[in-house]
Design an enzyme around this catalytic site. Sequence first.
Site, PDB file in Angstrom:
ATOM      1  N   ALA A  95       0.811  -1.222   0.000  1.00 19.05           N
ATOM      2  CA  ALA A  95       0.000   0.000   0.000  1.00 19.05           C
ATOM      3  C   ALA A  95       0.844   1.272   0.000  1.00 19.05           C
ATOM      4  O   ALA A  95       0.436   2.288  -0.571  1.00 19.05           O
ATOM      5  CB  ALA A  95      -0.953  -0.004   1.196  1.00 19.05           C
TER       6      ALA A  95
ATOM      7  N   GLU B 144       3.505   1.790  -1.604  1.00 17.04           N
ATOM      8  CA  GLU B 144       4.028   2.009  -2.949  1.00 17.04           C
ATOM      9  C   GLU B 144       2.943   2.440  -3.940  1.00 17.04           C
ATOM     10  O   GLU B 144       3.248   2.898  -5.041  1.00 17.04           O
ATOM     11  CB  GLU B 144       4.721   0.754  -3.462  1.00 17.04           C
ATOM     12  CG  GLU B 144       6.004   0.405  -2.727  1.00 17.04           C
ATOM     13  CD  GLU B 144       5.804  -0.186  -1.343  1.00 17.04           C
ATOM     14  OE1 GLU B 144       6.625   0.118  -0.450  1.00 17.04           O
ATOM     15  OE2 GLU B 144       4.833  -0.955  -1.131  1.00 17.04           O
TER      16      GLU B 144
ATOM     17  N   HIS C 275       2.401   0.036  13.013  1.00 13.97           N
ATOM     18  CA  HIS C 275       2.622  -0.039  11.566  1.00 13.97           C
ATOM     19  C   HIS C 275       1.316   0.082  10.779  1.00 13.97           C
ATOM     20  O   HIS C 275       1.273   0.720   9.724  1.00 13.97           O
ATOM     21  CB  HIS C 275       3.331  -1.351  11.215  1.00 13.97           C
ATOM     22  CG  HIS C 275       3.774  -1.446   9.799  1.00 13.97           C
ATOM     23  ND1 HIS C 275       4.767  -0.655   9.271  1.00 13.97           N
ATOM     24  CD2 HIS C 275       3.353  -2.250   8.796  1.00 13.97           C
ATOM     25  CE1 HIS C 275       4.939  -0.962   7.994  1.00 13.97           C
ATOM     26  NE2 HIS C 275       4.087  -1.923   7.676  1.00 13.97           N
TER      27      HIS C 275
ATOM     28  N   ASN D 252     -10.143   5.361  -4.136  1.00  7.80           N
ATOM     29  CA  ASN D 252      -9.279   4.710  -3.152  1.00  7.80           C
ATOM     30  C   ASN D 252      -9.990   3.501  -2.558  1.00  7.80           C
ATOM     31  O   ASN D 252     -10.867   3.633  -1.718  1.00  7.80           O
ATOM     32  CB  ASN D 252      -8.893   5.700  -2.049  1.00  7.80           C
ATOM     33  CG  ASN D 252      -7.861   5.113  -1.104  1.00  7.80           C
ATOM     34  OD1 ASN D 252      -7.569   3.927  -1.137  1.00  7.80           O
ATOM     35  ND2 ASN D 252      -7.315   5.956  -0.242  1.00  7.80           N
TER      36      ASN D 252
ATOM     37  N   CYS E 159      -4.854  -3.769   0.557  1.00  9.87           N
ATOM     38  CA  CYS E 159      -5.461  -4.319   1.770  1.00  9.87           C
ATOM     39  C   CYS E 159      -4.457  -4.228   2.910  1.00  9.87           C
ATOM     40  O   CYS E 159      -3.384  -4.828   2.852  1.00  9.87           O
ATOM     41  CB  CYS E 159      -5.888  -5.767   1.539  1.00  9.87           C
ATOM     42  SG  CYS E 159      -6.592  -6.534   3.004  1.00  9.87           S
ATOM     43  N   ILE E 160      -4.840  -3.478   3.933  1.00  6.30           N
ATOM     44  CA  ILE E 160      -4.020  -3.325   5.132  1.00  6.30           C
ATOM     45  C   ILE E 160      -4.820  -3.899   6.295  1.00  6.30           C
ATOM     46  O   ILE E 160      -5.948  -3.458   6.551  1.00  6.30           O
ATOM     47  CB  ILE E 160      -3.695  -1.841   5.401  1.00  6.30           C
ATOM     48  CG1 ILE E 160      -3.083  -1.182   4.158  1.00  6.30           C
ATOM     49  CG2 ILE E 160      -2.774  -1.696   6.609  1.00  6.30           C
ATOM     50  CD1 ILE E 160      -3.097   0.326   4.187  1.00  6.30           C
TER      51      ILE E 160
END
Length: 154
Positions: free
Chosen positions: A60, A62, A92, A117, A84-85
């Site tokens: 994400a 990048e 983090h 987004n 996807c985070i």
Amino acid sequence: MFGADKGTSSRLDGKQLVIGIVQARFNQSVTNALAKACWDELLACGVQEKNIEHVQVPGALEVPVALQAMAEKGGYDALIALGCIIRGETYHFELVSNESAAGVTRVSLDHQLPIANAILTTENMDQAVARQVDKGRDAAQVAIEMANLLDDLA
């Protein structure tokens, strides 16, 4: 009704649009599902396959730099960010979530280019999987609608 509105259906016509997609590979099972749903919806809305450019980046963080490169290259009516985070046990999650979102927004505003987004930020994998198809479709619709809106406003 406040003012004239062409209606959502006319704004979801993608026949003349060129769309760029940047997909993060991290949590790839989710991002692949996001990308498939996004592609399917773009095609259903009339975007021609030859007018979709799809690139992948590691994660994400990048995504914004790839979006910026595409925006600077030009020729796109809208871009789409997919990722996807998933929350972990450290700070983090917040860092990646906040910085990727800020980067996407900055590219959009700097280039006056709509960017949908769809970088998911979830507590766990189950939440990500539950959202992957709907958010992929939503991203395609947002990109098309905003591209057509900005064209109308120009």
